[in-house]
Scaffold this motif. Structure first.
Motif, PDB file in Angstrom:
ATOM      1  N   VAL A 276       0.835  -1.037   0.078  1.00  0.00           N
ATOM      2  CA  VAL A 276       0.120  -0.118   0.238  1.00  0.00           C
ATOM      3  C   VAL A 276       0.960   1.217  -0.044  1.00  0.00           C
ATOM      4  N   TYR A 277       0.546   1.941  -0.976  1.00  0.00           N
ATOM      5  CA  TYR A 277       1.184   3.397  -0.950  1.00  0.00           C
ATOM      6  C   TYR A 277       0.236   4.637  -0.846  1.00  0.00           C
ATOM      7  N   ASP A 278       0.745   5.659  -0.883  1.00  0.00           N
ATOM      8  CA  ASP A 278      -0.224   6.716  -0.657  1.00  0.00           C
ATOM      9  C   ASP A 278      -1.254   6.621  -1.788  1.00  0.00           C
ATOM     10  N   ASP A 279      -0.817   6.439  -2.999  1.00  0.00           N
ATOM     11  CA  ASP A 279      -1.852   6.718  -4.132  1.00  0.00           C
ATOM     12  C   ASP A 279      -2.310   5.354  -4.702  1.00  0.00           C
ATOM     13  N   ARG A 280      -1.786   4.237  -4.313  1.00  0.00           N
ATOM     14  CA  ARG A 280      -2.065   2.925  -5.058  1.00  0.00           C
ATOM     15  C   ARG A 280      -1.756   1.796  -3.994  1.00  0.00           C
ATOM     16  N   VAL A 281      -2.516   0.821  -4.334  1.00  0.00           N
ATOM     17  CA  VAL A 281      -2.407  -0.776  -4.034  1.00  0.00           C
ATOM     18  C   VAL A 281      -1.737  -1.413  -4.967  1.00  0.00           C
ATOM     19  N   ILE A 282      -0.795  -2.175  -4.483  1.00  0.00           N
ATOM     20  CA  ILE A 282      -0.182  -3.125  -5.707  1.00  0.00           C
ATOM     21  C   ILE A 282      -0.271  -4.435  -5.013  1.00  0.00           C
ATOM     22  N   VAL A 283      -0.680  -5.452  -5.786  1.00  0.00           N
ATOM     23  CA  VAL A 283      -0.636  -7.044  -5.389  1.00  0.00           C
ATOM     24  C   VAL A 283       0.036  -7.752  -6.166  1.00  0.00           C
ATOM     25  N   ARG A 284       1.171  -8.313  -5.896  1.00  0.00           N
ATOM     26  CA  ARG A 284       1.934  -9.102  -6.853  1.00  0.00           C
ATOM     27  C   ARG A 284       2.247 -10.438  -6.363  1.00  0.00           C
ATOM     28  N   PRO A 285       2.106 -11.408  -7.360  1.00  0.00           N
ATOM     29  CA  PRO A 285       2.325 -12.803  -6.934  1.00  0.00           C
ATOM     30  C   PRO A 285       3.771 -12.874  -6.793  1.00  0.00           C
ATOM     31  N   ARG A 286       4.088 -13.967  -5.962  1.00  0.00           N
ATOM     32  CA  ARG A 286       5.344 -14.470  -5.727  1.00  0.00           C
ATOM     33  C   ARG A 286       5.416 -15.916  -5.492  1.00  0.00           C
ATOM     34  N   ASN A 287       6.292 -16.562  -5.877  1.00  0.00           N
ATOM     35  CA  ASN A 287       6.523 -17.977  -5.626  1.00  0.00           C
ATOM     36  C   ASN A 287       7.408 -17.967  -4.470  1.00  0.00           C
TER      37      ASN A 287
END
Length: 311
Positions: A276-287
């Protein structure tokens, strides 16, 4: 291999999320699911930026017996993955030869001990770094489906109201009915035509209505054991691991340690990072098992991850 790190600077909330570990002393090789869980915990522990939370989305065990929780607890003792640990309950966690109430008792006792919490119900919320993390759970035996009840549904709406439009993260073992290719993708044979198969069940519409009343909501599920499905599969076959509906972001996680069907990447060991950042949410897949980020499966807009502006 690479250590976990946020994609950008000044991350406000940083979490690791996995699902469906299925720790089971009756597994043909019990050490296998234990290895995947331990690897994911150790990977999170070695993050270059300490994780704020390590979260599971249900089915930590294949059956909620004390013996299976012994094995799960053994894994969690091998690493300190994050400041907070939260274990969403899954249908398998509430199945036991001694009945639902005993399995619920085992879940509460062991998850409280592992997480350092004092929950008295299978549903609860925590605020971490100012962001709501909301966990839904069965109130009675409902087979493969969920049973939340009117009280919990009212509470969910109140919790999202309290988030006041700030990014909020809801974790429920079952997805909403009919999303992520369900019910067709519930099993390898694609034989199911029951619209409730593989999802929450009868309360799915009620949950969906609550979610869409609020802004910046991210809903995480597991349960279906589907591999990582990207935007190409969404275009070709109509479903993906990451879907957006009425402004709500729906993320369905592969099984960490119990095999997957369908999808572009059916590997075990896959989970996601929440940033979570001030202006966006990022969801990243990881193995987490291989300790690498997803680069091959495109999630949205030609990127191997979801990037959602905060609205």
């Amino acid at each position: 291999m690479s250590k976990i790190a946020p994609l950008h600077r000044n991350v406000k909330l940083f979490c690791a999320v996995t699902s469906d570990n299925h720790i089971d002393h009756k597994h043909p090789m019990p050490a296998v699911p234990m290895w995947y869980l331990t690897q994911s915990l150790k990977d999170a522990e070695k993050s270059l930026r300490p994780m704020d939370a390590y979260i599971t989305v249900g089915d930590t065990t294949s059956r909620g017996s004390e013996r299976n929780w012994d094995l799960a607890e053994k894994c969690f003792k091998k690493a300190k993955p994050a400041k907070h640990i939260f274990l969403t309950v899954g249908n398998h966690d509430l199945w036991s030869d001694t009945g639902f109430e005993k399995a619920k008792e085992n879940y509460l006792a062991r998850s409280n001990r592992i997480c350092g919490t004092n929950h008295t119900e299978t549903w609860f919320s925590h605020t971490v770094n100012g962001y709501k993390l909301i966990f839904l759970g069965n109130t009675q035996d409902a087979g493969c489906e969920a049973h939340l009840g009117e009280r919990q549904l009212r509470w969910l709406n109140e919790e999202l109201d309290a988030a006041a439009g700030s990014p909020a993260f809801v974790f429920c073992h079952q997805s909403l009915n009919g999303r992520h290719g369900l019910p067709r993708t519930w099993d390898k044979e694609e034989s199911s035509t029951d619209p409730m198969e593989g999802g929450i069940g009868e309360e799915s519409d009620a949950v969906a209505e609550i979610l869409k009343r609020h802004k910046n909501v991210f809903y995480f599920s597991g349960h279906s054991h589907m591999g990582l499905c990207g935007e190409a599969r969404k275009a070709a076959e109509g479903y993906a691991s990451f879907e957006t509906e009425d402004g709500v972001h729906l993320v369905n996680l592969p099984s960490l340690a119990c095999g997957n069907h369908h999808g572009d990447d059916r590997s075990m060991g896959i989970g996601v990072l929440i940033e979570v950042y001030d202006d966006r949410v990022i969801v990243r897949p990881r193995n987490f098992a291989k300790r690498v980020m997803n680069k091959k499966v495109l999630i949205e807009n030609g990127k191997p991850y979801l990037e959602a502006p905060i609205v």
